[in-house]
Design a protein around this motif. Sequence first.
Motif, mmCIF file in Angstrom:
data_model
loop_
_atom_site.group_PDB
_atom_site.id
_atom_site.type_symbol
_atom_site.label_atom_id
_atom_site.label_comp_id
_atom_site.label_asym_id
_atom_site.label_seq_id
_atom_site.Cartn_x
_atom_site.Cartn_y
_atom_site.Cartn_z
ATOM 1 N N ARG A 262 29.889 -16.643 -86.639
ATOM 2 C CA ARG A 262 28.733 -15.811 -86.937
ATOM 3 C C ARG A 262 28.080 -15.380 -85.625
ATOM 4 O O ARG A 262 28.081 -16.130 -84.647
ATOM 5 N N SER A 263 27.497 -14.185 -85.621
ATOM 6 C CA SER A 263 26.642 -13.747 -84.515
ATOM 7 C C SER A 263 25.209 -13.853 -84.984
ATOM 8 O O SER A 263 24.837 -13.269 -86.010
ATOM 9 N N VAL A 264 24.398 -14.622 -84.261
ATOM 10 C CA VAL A 264 23.009 -14.844 -84.683
ATOM 11 C C VAL A 264 22.060 -14.492 -83.551
ATOM 12 O O VAL A 264 22.427 -14.470 -82.375
ATOM 13 N N ASN A 265 20.806 -14.226 -83.936
ATOM 14 C CA ASN A 265 19.787 -13.796 -82.989
ATOM 15 C C ASN A 265 19.114 -15.011 -82.352
ATOM 16 O O ASN A 265 17.991 -15.384 -82.713
ATOM 17 N N ILE A 266 19.802 -15.614 -81.396
ATOM 18 C CA ILE A 266 19.253 -16.795 -80.726
ATOM 19 C C ILE A 266 17.954 -16.446 -79.992
ATOM 20 O O ILE A 266 17.040 -17.275 -79.901
#
Length: 340
Positions: A262-266
Amino acid sequence: MQTSTLKESKETSAGAQSLPSTMEAAVFAEPGKIEVQEVAIPQPAEDEILVKLEGCGVCASNIPNYEGRDWFNYPMEAGAPGHEGWGVVVKTGRRVTKFKTGERVAMLSYKAYAAYDVAKEEAAMKLDDKLAGKPFPGEPLGCAINIFNRSDIESGQTVAIVGIGFLGALLTQLCKDRGAKVIAISRRDYSLEVAKSCGADHTVPLHDHWEIIKEVKKITSEELCDRVIECTGKEWPLNLSGELLKNRGKLIIAGFHQDGMRSVNIQQWNWKGLDVINAHEREQEKYMEGMREAAGAVAEGRMNPEPLYTHQFSLDETQKAFEHITQRPDGFLKALITFS
């Protein structure tokens, strides 16, 4: 049906149960294809019990196995990856002391899309008489309890639950029992109606990213949520969940399946100072703790899964069960494979 009659006659003898040498089991033969085959009945090791299954829940985490992924090998082992079984002990290993034949149990096992499966003694629990006659897929019920406990819900908090399937519905019940205000967010109108029946205070369609944020701000008077429990396992709802949290809120990842990264908004998570909790347990004893607590919660009425078991299929219909869980027709929430 003649085959059924023959099996029943093999399984019954004067004063005791005579076990068959073979059984029927579902086999994931290739992506999108499930066959029912006659295979050898498993034999319990010294520290295991053999359980004649009454049923097994169909878990969304098995969808990748059904659809196929590059890292899976086919055909899979008979009965795999069924892991939500319950039934009656019919044989015990030599070192087993906690169980005897005839006792009804739920267990952690991994080939439960079959008539019989084995489980370690420490990976099974007796079912109380209060649960007599009731389906009890212990693993997902225990999972709901463990996720709820990790979520640190307090009375008066605002909790958004993203994705109302079986797990999201159970978490709605538990949050309401604790005294929280619940905002249920889900794609299907049917799921939102289920959330209402489980006590949700507000429902929001999982359609438009910015409209959802706008609606949650309106509901919370711009304060946003103390907790968000993400149950879909998908990338967009996971990032949406971060948007719905107030500063220093807690994001609980409850749904995450074995189908890739997954690509997440860290950056957002860091800016808000969010606590991000991966709420699935991996230790067997933690699973068992959750299952035992779930049995109490169901017996006491704090959690009521029965209305959420919307579809039941025979073992021969396992393919159909997976068509339902992937397509999710209206009225579908949770499927059980059951044995007469």
